[in-house]
Design a protein around this motif. Structure first.
Motif, PDB file in Angstrom:
ATOM      1  N   HIS A 169       0.826  -1.213   0.000  1.00  0.00           N
ATOM      2  CA  HIS A 169       0.000   0.000   0.000  1.00  0.00           C
ATOM      3  C   HIS A 169       0.861   1.264   0.000  1.00  0.00           C
ATOM      4  CE1 HIS A 169      -3.678  -2.299   1.761  1.00  0.00           C
ATOM      5  NE2 HIS A 169      -3.690  -2.295   0.440  1.00  0.00           N
ATOM      6  N   LEU A 170       1.909   1.286   0.814  1.00  0.00           N
ATOM      7  CA  LEU A 170       2.796   2.447   0.844  1.00  0.00           C
ATOM      8  C   LEU A 170       3.371   2.706  -0.543  1.00  0.00           C
ATOM      9  CD1 LEU A 170       4.373   4.678   2.298  1.00  0.00           C
ATOM     10  CD2 LEU A 170       6.115   2.945   2.834  1.00  0.00           C
ATOM     11  N   HIS A 171       3.848   1.663  -1.176  1.00  0.00           N
ATOM     12  CA  HIS A 171       4.414   1.797  -2.523  1.00  0.00           C
ATOM     13  C   HIS A 171       3.362   2.331  -3.495  1.00  0.00           C
ATOM     14  CE1 HIS A 171       6.297   0.547  -6.324  1.00  0.00           C
ATOM     15  NE2 HIS A 171       7.422   0.739  -5.665  1.00  0.00           N
ATOM     16  N   ASP A 172       2.175   1.756  -3.446  1.00  0.00           N
ATOM     17  CA  ASP A 172       1.088   2.211  -4.328  1.00  0.00           C
ATOM     18  C   ASP A 172       0.728   3.673  -4.065  1.00  0.00           C
ATOM     19  OD1 ASP A 172       0.982  -0.327  -5.435  1.00  0.00           O
ATOM     20  OD2 ASP A 172      -0.802  -0.940  -4.317  1.00  0.00           O
ATOM     21  N   TYR A 173       0.628   4.055  -2.801  1.00  0.00           N
ATOM     22  CA  TYR A 173       0.282   5.438  -2.463  1.00  0.00           C
ATOM     23  C   TYR A 173       1.347   6.408  -2.976  1.00  0.00           C
ATOM     24  CZ  TYR A 173      -3.062   3.397   0.882  1.00  0.00           C
ATOM     25  OH  TYR A 173      -4.067   2.695   1.476  1.00  0.00           O
ATOM     26  N   LEU A 174       2.609   6.060  -2.759  1.00  0.00           N
ATOM     27  CA  LEU A 174       3.682   6.955  -3.204  1.00  0.00           C
ATOM     28  C   LEU A 174       3.735   7.058  -4.722  1.00  0.00           C
ATOM     29  CD1 LEU A 174       6.478   6.060  -0.645  1.00  0.00           C
ATOM     30  CD2 LEU A 174       5.077   8.145  -0.728  1.00  0.00           C
ATOM     31  N   GLU A 175       3.479   5.957  -5.419  1.00  0.00           N
ATOM     32  CA  GLU A 175       3.416   6.018  -6.884  1.00  0.00           C
ATOM     33  C   GLU A 175       2.282   6.923  -7.340  1.00  0.00           C
ATOM     34  OE1 GLU A 175       3.165   2.016  -8.445  1.00  0.00           O
ATOM     35  OE2 GLU A 175       5.318   2.026  -8.870  1.00  0.00           O
ATOM     36  N   ARG A 176       1.136   6.851  -6.668  1.00  0.00           N
ATOM     37  CA  ARG A 176       0.002   7.701  -7.033  1.00  0.00           C
ATOM     38  C   ARG A 176       0.300   9.173  -6.758  1.00  0.00           C
ATOM     39  NH1 ARG A 176      -4.651   4.441  -4.093  1.00  0.00           N
ATOM     40  NH2 ARG A 176      -5.721   6.430  -4.245  1.00  0.00           N
ATOM     41  N   VAL A 177       0.955   9.471  -5.642  1.00  0.00           N
ATOM     42  CA  VAL A 177       1.333  10.855  -5.331  1.00  0.00           C
ATOM     43  C   VAL A 177       2.305  11.360  -6.395  1.00  0.00           C
ATOM     44  CG1 VAL A 177       2.615  12.309  -3.692  1.00  0.00           C
ATOM     45  CG2 VAL A 177       0.895  10.692  -2.850  1.00  0.00           C
ATOM     46  N   LEU A 178       3.295  10.561  -6.732  1.00  0.00           N
ATOM     47  CA  LEU A 178       4.259  10.944  -7.758  1.00  0.00           C
ATOM     48  C   LEU A 178       3.571  11.179  -9.093  1.00  0.00           C
ATOM     49  CD1 LEU A 178       7.204  11.398  -8.598  1.00  0.00           C
ATOM     50  CD2 LEU A 178       7.369   8.924  -8.995  1.00  0.00           C
ATOM     51  N   HIS A 179       2.686  10.269  -9.469  1.00  0.00           N
ATOM     52  CA  HIS A 179       1.947  10.411 -10.727  1.00  0.00           C
ATOM     53  C   HIS A 179       1.119  11.696 -10.730  1.00  0.00           C
ATOM     54  CE1 HIS A 179      -0.024   9.096 -14.400  1.00  0.00           C
ATOM     55  NE2 HIS A 179      -1.163   9.399 -13.854  1.00  0.00           N
ATOM     56  N   ALA A 180       0.454  11.988  -9.627  1.00  0.00           N
ATOM     57  CA  ALA A 180      -0.352  13.214  -9.548  1.00  0.00           C
ATOM     58  C   ALA A 180       0.512  14.466  -9.674  1.00  0.00           C
ATOM     59  CB  ALA A 180      -1.124  13.233  -8.224  1.00  0.00           C
ATOM     60  N   LEU A 181       1.688  14.443  -9.088  1.00  0.00           N
ATOM     61  CA  LEU A 181       2.572  15.605  -9.171  1.00  0.00           C
ATOM     62  C   LEU A 181       3.167  15.787 -10.564  1.00  0.00           C
ATOM     63  CD1 LEU A 181       4.381  15.229  -5.752  1.00  0.00           C
ATOM     64  CD2 LEU A 181       2.774  17.048  -6.399  1.00  0.00           C
ATOM     65  N   ARG A 182       3.456  14.685 -11.228  1.00  0.00           N
ATOM     66  CA  ARG A 182       4.042  14.775 -12.572  1.00  0.00           C
ATOM     67  C   ARG A 182       3.015  15.093 -13.639  1.00  0.00           C
ATOM     68  NH1 ARG A 182       8.411   9.815 -12.601  1.00  0.00           N
ATOM     69  NH2 ARG A 182      10.000  10.939 -11.448  1.00  0.00           N
ATOM     70  N   ASN A 183       1.778  14.656 -13.435  1.00  0.00           N
ATOM     71  CA  ASN A 183       0.724  14.879 -14.417  1.00  0.00           C
ATOM     72  C   ASN A 183      -0.287  15.858 -13.868  1.00  0.00           C
ATOM     73  OD1 ASN A 183       1.619  12.856 -16.389  1.00  0.00           O
ATOM     74  ND2 ASN A 183       1.231  11.452 -14.695  1.00  0.00           N
ATOM     75  N   LYS A 184       0.019  17.123 -14.014  1.00  0.00           N
ATOM     76  CA  LYS A 184      -0.789  18.172 -13.413  1.00  0.00           C
ATOM     77  C   LYS A 184      -2.148  18.364 -14.095  1.00  0.00           C
ATOM     78  CE  LYS A 184       3.282  20.555 -11.759  1.00  0.00           C
ATOM     79  NZ  LYS A 184       4.226  19.497 -11.974  1.00  0.00           N
ATOM     80  N   ASN A 185      -2.365  17.716 -15.232  1.00  0.00           N
ATOM     81  CA  ASN A 185      -3.631  17.882 -15.956  1.00  0.00           C
ATOM     82  C   ASN A 185      -4.698  17.082 -15.276  1.00  0.00           C
ATOM     83  OD1 ASN A 185      -2.135  19.431 -17.600  1.00  0.00           O
ATOM     84  ND2 ASN A 185      -1.944  17.949 -19.234  1.00  0.00           N
TER      85      ASN A 185
END
Length: 152
Positions: A136-152
Protein backbone atom coordinates in the motif's frame (compact mmCIF):
# COMPACT_ATOMS: atom_id res chain seq x y z
CA UNK A 1 19.62 17.44 23.54
CA UNK A 2 17.08 15.71 21.31
CA UNK A 3 18.05 15.78 17.64
CA UNK A 4 14.87 14.09 16.44
CA UNK A 5 13.12 16.66 14.18
CA UNK A 6 9.75 15.01 14.83
CA UNK A 7 10.15 15.42 18.60
CA UNK A 8 9.70 19.18 18.27
CA UNK A 9 6.49 19.00 16.29
CA UNK A 10 3.25 19.68 18.09
CA UNK A 11 1.17 18.13 15.32
CA UNK A 12 1.72 15.68 12.51
CA UNK A 13 4.28 16.78 9.94
CA UNK A 14 3.13 17.81 6.51
CA UNK A 15 3.52 15.28 3.72
CA UNK A 16 6.37 17.27 2.16
CA UNK A 17 8.33 17.52 5.41
CA UNK A 18 7.76 13.86 6.20
CA UNK A 19 8.90 12.74 2.74
CA UNK A 20 11.99 14.94 3.07
CA UNK A 21 12.83 13.47 6.48
CA UNK A 22 12.41 9.91 5.18
CA UNK A 23 14.70 10.67 2.24
CA UNK A 24 17.31 12.20 4.56
CA UNK A 25 17.31 9.10 6.75
CA UNK A 26 17.60 6.79 3.74
CA UNK A 27 20.56 8.84 2.45
CA UNK A 28 22.25 8.69 5.89
CA UNK A 29 21.71 4.95 6.18
CA UNK A 30 23.01 4.28 2.65
CA UNK A 31 26.09 6.42 3.18
CA UNK A 32 26.77 4.60 6.48
CA UNK A 33 26.47 1.22 4.69
CA UNK A 34 28.82 2.41 1.94
CA UNK A 35 31.34 3.79 4.47
CA UNK A 36 31.23 0.51 6.43
CA UNK A 37 32.48 -1.20 3.26
CA UNK A 38 35.44 1.20 3.23
CA UNK A 39 34.24 2.97 0.10
CA UNK A 40 34.42 6.70 -0.54
CA UNK A 41 31.16 7.18 -2.36
CA UNK A 42 28.41 9.71 -1.81
CA UNK A 43 24.71 8.92 -2.14
CA UNK A 44 24.46 10.90 -5.38
CA UNK A 45 27.27 8.83 -6.87
CA UNK A 46 25.49 5.68 -5.69
CA UNK A 47 22.35 6.89 -7.52
CA UNK A 48 24.33 7.48 -10.71
CA UNK A 49 25.74 3.95 -10.58
CA UNK A 50 22.28 2.56 -9.81
CA UNK A 51 20.66 4.35 -12.77
CA UNK A 52 23.34 3.15 -15.16
CA UNK A 53 23.14 -0.40 -13.83
CA UNK A 54 19.35 -0.50 -14.06
CA UNK A 55 18.78 1.48 -17.27
CA UNK A 56 22.01 0.99 -19.20
CA UNK A 57 24.13 3.60 -20.99
CA UNK A 58 22.60 7.03 -21.45
CA UNK A 59 23.48 10.62 -22.18
CA UNK A 60 24.77 12.90 -19.45
CA UNK A 61 21.71 15.17 -19.64
CA UNK A 62 19.31 12.26 -19.30
CA UNK A 63 21.36 10.84 -16.42
CA UNK A 64 21.50 14.24 -14.68
CA UNK A 65 17.74 14.59 -14.96
CA UNK A 66 17.19 11.10 -13.53
CA UNK A 67 19.21 11.88 -10.39
CA UNK A 68 18.09 15.52 -10.19
CA UNK A 69 21.45 17.23 -10.77
CA UNK A 70 22.28 20.28 -12.86
CA UNK A 71 24.81 19.96 -15.66
CA UNK A 72 27.78 21.32 -13.69
CA UNK A 73 27.16 19.08 -10.70
CA UNK A 74 26.73 16.07 -12.99
CA UNK A 75 30.02 16.80 -14.74
CA UNK A 76 31.85 16.89 -11.39
CA UNK A 77 30.27 13.59 -10.30
CA UNK A 78 31.04 11.93 -13.62
CA UNK A 79 34.66 13.18 -13.49
CA UNK A 80 35.09 11.65 -10.02
CA UNK A 81 33.47 8.33 -10.93
CA UNK A 82 35.41 8.14 -14.19
CA UNK A 83 38.74 8.89 -12.46
CA UNK A 84 38.07 5.94 -10.13
CA UNK A 85 37.35 3.68 -13.09
CA UNK A 86 33.64 3.12 -12.40
CA UNK A 87 32.28 4.60 -15.61
CA UNK A 88 33.37 5.87 -18.99
CA UNK A 89 32.18 8.38 -21.53
CA UNK A 90 31.77 6.81 -24.98
CA UNK A 91 30.83 8.34 -28.34
CA UNK A 92 27.15 8.10 -29.15
CA UNK A 93 26.42 5.70 -32.01
CA UNK A 94 24.07 8.03 -33.93
CA UNK A 95 25.26 11.50 -32.83
CA UNK A 96 29.00 12.06 -32.95
CA UNK A 97 28.63 15.29 -30.95
CA UNK A 98 27.09 13.43 -28.00
CA UNK A 99 28.52 11.07 -25.41
CA UNK A 100 26.97 8.08 -23.70
CA UNK A 101 27.82 7.28 -20.10
CA UNK A 102 28.25 3.60 -19.26
CA UNK A 103 29.49 1.51 -16.36
CA UNK A 104 32.87 -0.16 -16.62
CA UNK A 105 33.43 -3.71 -15.35
CA UNK A 106 34.70 -2.13 -12.09
CA UNK A 107 31.56 0.01 -11.87
CA UNK A 108 29.34 -2.99 -12.44
CA UNK A 109 31.23 -4.97 -9.78
CA UNK A 110 30.82 -2.05 -7.35
CA UNK A 111 27.10 -1.89 -8.13
CA UNK A 112 26.77 -5.61 -7.39
CA UNK A 113 28.41 -4.97 -4.02
CA UNK A 114 26.12 -2.00 -3.28
CA UNK A 115 22.90 -3.77 -4.26
CA UNK A 116 22.89 -5.61 -0.93
CA UNK A 117 23.42 -2.33 0.96
CA UNK A 118 20.48 -0.78 -0.86
CA UNK A 119 18.24 -3.76 -0.10
CA UNK A 120 19.23 -3.76 3.60
CA UNK A 121 18.50 -0.06 4.00
CA UNK A 122 15.11 -0.26 2.27
CA UNK A 123 14.17 -3.38 4.24
CA UNK A 124 15.11 -1.67 7.51
CA UNK A 125 13.11 1.41 6.51
CA UNK A 126 10.00 -0.74 6.13
CA UNK A 127 10.54 -3.18 9.00
CA UNK A 128 7.56 -1.90 10.97
CA UNK A 129 5.21 -2.59 8.03
CA UNK A 130 3.69 -5.91 7.09
CA UNK A 131 3.64 -7.07 3.45
CA UNK A 132 0.23 -5.53 2.75
CA UNK A 133 1.24 -2.19 4.28
CA UNK A 134 4.47 -2.16 2.24
CA UNK A 135 2.48 -2.74 -0.94
CA UNK A 136 0.00 0.00 0.00
CA UNK A 137 2.80 2.45 0.84
CA UNK A 138 4.41 1.80 -2.52
CA UNK A 139 1.09 2.21 -4.33
CA UNK A 140 0.28 5.44 -2.46
CA UNK A 141 3.68 6.96 -3.20
CA UNK A 142 3.42 6.02 -6.88
CA UNK A 143 0.00 7.70 -7.03
CA UNK A 144 1.33 10.85 -5.33
CA UNK A 145 4.26 10.94 -7.76
CA UNK A 146 1.95 10.41 -10.73
CA UNK A 147 -0.35 13.21 -9.55
CA UNK A 148 2.57 15.60 -9.17
CA UNK A 149 4.04 14.78 -12.57
CA UNK A 150 0.72 14.88 -14.42
CA UNK A 151 -0.79 18.17 -13.41
CA UNK A 152 -3.63 17.88 -15.96
Amino acid sequence: MNNDPLAHSSSRESLGVLLGLVRTEIVRAMEAEIAAKGLELRFTQFLILKRLAKLGPMGATELARSVELDGGAMTRQLDQLESRGYLRRCPHEQDRRALRIELTAEGDALWQQLTNCNERVLKAAQRSLNATERKHLHDYLERVLHALRNKN
